[in-house]
Design a protein around this motif. Structure first.
Motif, PDB file in Angstrom:
ATOM      1  N   GLY A 266       0.822  -1.212   0.000  1.00  0.00           N
ATOM      2  CA  GLY A 266       0.000   0.000   0.000  1.00  0.00           C
ATOM      3  C   GLY A 266       0.855   1.261   0.000  1.00  0.00           C
ATOM      4  O   GLY A 266       1.829   1.343   0.742  1.00  0.00           O
ATOM      5  N   GLY A 267       0.512   2.193  -0.850  1.00  0.00           N
ATOM      6  CA  GLY A 267       1.155   3.506  -0.843  1.00  0.00           C
ATOM      7  C   GLY A 267       2.535   3.586  -1.468  1.00  0.00           C
ATOM      8  O   GLY A 267       3.176   4.627  -1.408  1.00  0.00           O
ATOM      9  N   VAL A 268       3.009   2.504  -2.108  1.00  0.00           N
ATOM     10  CA  VAL A 268       4.370   2.554  -2.682  1.00  0.00           C
ATOM     11  C   VAL A 268       4.436   3.328  -3.993  1.00  0.00           C
ATOM     12  O   VAL A 268       5.527   3.646  -4.472  1.00  0.00           O
ATOM     13  CB  VAL A 268       4.978   1.146  -2.937  1.00  0.00           C
ATOM     14  N   GLY A 269       3.252   3.599  -4.569  1.00  0.00           N
ATOM     15  CA  GLY A 269       3.252   4.347  -5.837  1.00  0.00           C
ATOM     16  C   GLY A 269       2.715   3.538  -7.017  1.00  0.00           C
ATOM     17  O   GLY A 269       3.054   3.831  -8.169  1.00  0.00           O
ATOM     18  N   LYS A 270       1.875   2.552  -6.756  1.00  0.00           N
ATOM     19  CA  LYS A 270       1.323   1.720  -7.846  1.00  0.00           C
ATOM     20  C   LYS A 270       0.535   2.582  -8.840  1.00  0.00           C
ATOM     21  O   LYS A 270       0.698   2.453 -10.049  1.00  0.00           O
ATOM     22  CB  LYS A 270       0.375   0.634  -7.279  1.00  0.00           C
TER      23      LYS A 270
ATOM     24  N   ASN B 264      10.761   2.924  -6.819  1.00  0.00           N
ATOM     25  CA  ASN B 264      10.062   4.223  -6.842  1.00  0.00           C
ATOM     26  C   ASN B 264      10.461   5.072  -5.644  1.00  0.00           C
ATOM     27  O   ASN B 264      10.864   4.545  -4.605  1.00  0.00           O
ATOM     28  CB  ASN B 264       8.544   4.008  -6.839  1.00  0.00           C
ATOM     29  N   ASN B 265      10.309   6.369  -5.834  1.00  0.00           N
ATOM     30  CA  ASN B 265      10.570   7.332  -4.766  1.00  0.00           C
ATOM     31  C   ASN B 265      11.992   7.231  -4.240  1.00  0.00           C
ATOM     32  O   ASN B 265      12.223   7.361  -3.039  1.00  0.00           O
ATOM     33  CB  ASN B 265       9.577   7.107  -3.625  1.00  0.00           C
ATOM     34  N   CYS B 266      12.940   7.017  -5.127  1.00  0.00           N
ATOM     35  CA  CYS B 266      14.348   6.961  -4.718  1.00  0.00           C
ATOM     36  C   CYS B 266      14.889   8.388  -4.666  1.00  0.00           C
ATOM     37  O   CYS B 266      14.537   9.225  -5.503  1.00  0.00           O
ATOM     38  CB  CYS B 266      15.159   6.139  -5.718  1.00  0.00           C
TER      39      CYS B 266
ATOM     40  N   VAL C 220      13.590   2.837 -12.691  1.00  0.00           N
ATOM     41  CA  VAL C 220      13.734   3.611 -11.453  1.00  0.00           C
ATOM     42  C   VAL C 220      13.011   4.949 -11.598  1.00  0.00           C
ATOM     43  O   VAL C 220      13.201   5.660 -12.587  1.00  0.00           O
ATOM     44  CB  VAL C 220      15.224   3.896 -11.147  1.00  0.00           C
ATOM     45  N   PHE C 221      12.155   5.250 -10.631  1.00  0.00           N
ATOM     46  CA  PHE C 221      11.535   6.582 -10.549  1.00  0.00           C
ATOM     47  C   PHE C 221      12.111   7.275  -9.322  1.00  0.00           C
ATOM     48  O   PHE C 221      12.015   6.752  -8.208  1.00  0.00           O
ATOM     49  CB  PHE C 221      10.016   6.480 -10.394  1.00  0.00           C
ATOM     50  N   PHE C 222      12.703   8.440  -9.542  1.00  0.00           N
ATOM     51  CA  PHE C 222      13.194   9.227  -8.412  1.00  0.00           C
ATOM     52  C   PHE C 222      12.047  10.066  -7.852  1.00  0.00           C
ATOM     53  O   PHE C 222      11.028  10.261  -8.521  1.00  0.00           O
ATOM     54  CB  PHE C 222      14.373  10.101  -8.855  1.00  0.00           C
ATOM     55  N   THR C 223      12.214  10.530  -6.626  1.00  0.00           N
ATOM     56  CA  THR C 223      11.187  11.390  -6.025  1.00  0.00           C
ATOM     57  C   THR C 223      11.075  12.664  -6.849  1.00  0.00           C
ATOM     58  O   THR C 223      12.086  13.299  -7.151  1.00  0.00           O
ATOM     59  CB  THR C 223      11.583  11.757  -4.578  1.00  0.00           C
ATOM     60  N   SER C 224       9.868  12.991  -7.233  1.00  0.00           N
ATOM     61  CA  SER C 224       9.660  14.192  -8.041  1.00  0.00           C
ATOM     62  C   SER C 224       8.819  15.201  -7.264  1.00  0.00           C
ATOM     63  O   SER C 224       7.669  14.930  -6.924  1.00  0.00           O
ATOM     64  CB  SER C 224       8.950  13.806  -9.349  1.00  0.00           C
TER      65      SER C 224
ATOM     66  N   ASP D  85       7.767  17.917  -8.503  1.00  0.00           N
ATOM     67  CA  ASP D  85       6.727  18.391  -9.429  1.00  0.00           C
ATOM     68  C   ASP D  85       5.522  17.450  -9.402  1.00  0.00           C
ATOM     69  O   ASP D  85       4.381  17.904  -9.434  1.00  0.00           O
ATOM     70  CB  ASP D  85       7.292  18.480 -10.856  1.00  0.00           C
ATOM     71  N   ALA D  86       5.785  16.132  -9.340  1.00  0.00           N
ATOM     72  CA  ALA D  86       4.678  15.162  -9.288  1.00  0.00           C
ATOM     73  C   ALA D  86       3.911  15.319  -7.979  1.00  0.00           C
ATOM     74  O   ALA D  86       2.678  15.287  -7.955  1.00  0.00           O
ATOM     75  CB  ALA D  86       5.217  13.736  -9.421  1.00  0.00           C
ATOM     76  N   ARG D  87       4.647  15.535  -6.891  1.00  0.00           N
ATOM     77  CA  ARG D  87       4.001  15.713  -5.579  1.00  0.00           C
ATOM     78  C   ARG D  87       3.080  16.930  -5.595  1.00  0.00           C
ATOM     79  O   ARG D  87       1.950  16.898  -5.127  1.00  0.00           O
ATOM     80  CB  ARG D  87       5.063  15.910  -4.485  1.00  0.00           C
TER      81      ARG D  87
HETATM   82  N1  LIG Z   1       8.262   9.120  -7.530  1.00  0.00           N
HETATM   83  C1  LIG Z   1       7.435   9.882  -6.801  1.00  0.00           C
HETATM   84  N2  LIG Z   1       7.727  11.173  -6.539  1.00  0.00           N
HETATM   85  C2  LIG Z   1       6.924  11.948  -5.786  1.00  0.00           C
HETATM   86  N3  LIG Z   1       5.778  11.522  -5.220  1.00  0.00           N
HETATM   87  C3  LIG Z   1       5.424  10.247  -5.430  1.00  0.00           C
HETATM   88  C4  LIG Z   1       6.224   9.352  -6.228  1.00  0.00           C
HETATM   89  N4  LIG Z   1       5.604   8.146  -6.260  1.00  0.00           N
HETATM   90  C5  LIG Z   1       4.488   8.283  -5.530  1.00  0.00           C
HETATM   91  N5  LIG Z   1       4.363   9.528  -5.007  1.00  0.00           N
HETATM   92  C6  LIG Z   1       3.289  10.043  -4.144  1.00  0.00           C
HETATM   93  O1  LIG Z   1       3.067   9.086  -3.118  1.00  0.00           O
HETATM   94  C7  LIG Z   1       1.677   8.978  -2.823  1.00  0.00           C
HETATM   95  C8  LIG Z   1       1.222   7.524  -2.979  1.00  0.00           C
HETATM   96  O2  LIG Z   1       1.321   7.143  -4.320  1.00  0.00           O
HETATM   97  P1  LIG Z   1       0.209   6.238  -5.031  1.00  0.00           P
HETATM   98  O3  LIG Z   1      -1.150   6.716  -4.737  1.00  0.00           O
HETATM   99  O4  LIG Z   1       0.623   6.115  -6.458  1.00  0.00           O
HETATM  100  O5  LIG Z   1       0.466   4.865  -4.261  1.00  0.00           O
HETATM  101  P2  LIG Z   1      -0.375   3.512  -4.355  1.00  0.00           P
HETATM  102  O6  LIG Z   1       0.598   2.406  -4.192  1.00  0.00           O
HETATM  103  O7  LIG Z   1      -1.215   3.504  -5.578  1.00  0.00           O
HETATM  104  O8  LIG Z   1      -1.282   3.637  -3.060  1.00  0.00           O
HETATM  105  P3  LIG Z   1      -2.524   2.718  -2.628  1.00  0.00           P
HETATM  106  O9  LIG Z   1      -1.912   1.448  -2.072  1.00  0.00           O
HETATM  107  O10 LIG Z   1      -3.207   3.548  -1.597  1.00  0.00           O
HETATM  108  O11 LIG Z   1      -3.325   2.464  -3.869  1.00  0.00           O
HETATM  109  C9  LIG Z   1       0.967   9.916  -3.771  1.00  0.00           C
HETATM  110  O12 LIG Z   1       0.680  11.099  -3.101  1.00  0.00           O
HETATM  111  C10 LIG Z   1       1.970  10.154  -4.890  1.00  0.00           C
HETATM  112  O13 LIG Z   1       1.816  11.425  -5.488  1.00  0.00           O
END
Ligand SMILES: Nc1ncnc2c1ncn2[C@@H]1O[C@H](COP(=O)(O)OP(=O)(O)OP(=O)(O)O)[C@@H](O)[C@H]1O
Ligand SMILES: [Mg+2]
Length: 248
Positions: free
Chosen positions: A9-13, A188-190, A210-214, A216-218
């Protein structure tokens, strides 16, 4: 190609799914995005107006009608072929289907609803006219063998902390039990290369992307803007993953 995106959960899927979808669209491909997250928000990330979108999993009357639920009995093979047409959202080459959570089998009446949702998911995954990105809830337990068999690639999203990697390990074992041919880790979020190295060492394999922390995305996510327009470097990272999967 048909890609399922999973992880803790919450890893960025959803974030990774959105960028993969954007990278595929940028290549001129037709894409079907399927949101099977319990709290779906892929629509918003992709720039759809999500105020009018109700996940199929929350359409109780429809689910009851299709499952033919009557006391403990229900239809194991409910009709779903008209549902994509009715509920699919479209924008250019992108189609989006918001399913919501498909719960695990077991006790309770969720089984009847799940029969409809699973049938619908399996039907969507049969589509040969477009690439598919499936944004899943954590784990792979809730996916049946049939569903797994119709996915080409499973991506496990991992962040550079132990809990996330341990979940990835569990998914990896489950996926191998289900004999998935193409299974890869996405970091993700490296913050830096040290983070990437940590993931590589903990997972025992090199991440396919690899996705670095962005920042701009945040920021875009907080403002409710489509994140895929905000971070071109993440589109680039997603595009590299697509290239690697094409060779996998
Ligand atoms: N590489 C990244 N850079 C900046 N922010 C990020 C990055 N990856 C994810 N996030 C942020 O982290 C939060 C969680 O990401 P996301 O909703 O994609 O996770 P998820 O795995 O889909 O969560 P869930 O398990 O609740 O479905 C979001 O606010 C997202 O904007
Ligand atoms: Mg999500």
């Amino acid at each position: 190609m048909k890609i399922a995106v999973c992880g803790k959960g919450g890893v960025g899927k959803s974030t990774v799914s959105a960028f993969l979808i954007k990278a595929l669209l940028d290549r001129g491909r037709k894409v079907l995005a399927i949101d099977a997250d319990p709290s779906p928000h892929l629509a918003r990330l992709l720039g759809f107006d999500d105020s009018s979108i109700k996940p199929i999993a929350q359409m109780k009357d429809l689910l009851n009608e299709r499952s033919g639920r009557d006391g403990p009995f229900y239809n194991l093979n409910p009709k779903v072929d008209d549902l994509p047409e009715k509920f699919m959202k479209k924008k250019g080459n992108l189609s989006l289907m918001v399913l919501g959570a498909i719960q695990q089998g077991g006790a309770g009446c969720a089984c009847a609803d799940n029969a409809v949702l699973r049938n619908l998911l399996n039907r969507l995954l049969l589509s040969e006219n477009e690439d598919i990105v499936l944004d899943m809830e954590a784990g792979v337990e809730h996916l049946g063998r049939g569903t797994i068999a119709s996915v080409d690639h499973i991506l496990i999203v991992v962040q550079p902390y132990r809990g996330s990697v341990e979940t990835a390990d569990k998914i990896d074992r489950l996926a191998r039990d289900l004999k998935i041919r193409s299974l890869h880790v996405v970091a993700n979020n490296c913050q830096d290369e040290e983070d990437v190295k940590f993931i590589e060492e903990m997972c025992g394999c090199k991440p396919i992307g690899v996705f670095f922390t962005s920042q701009d995305a945040r920021k875009a996510e907080r403002q409710g803007r489509p994140i895929t327009e905000a971070a071109p470097e993440m589109v680039e990272a997603a595009d590299k993953i697509i290239s690697a999967l094409e060779k996998a």
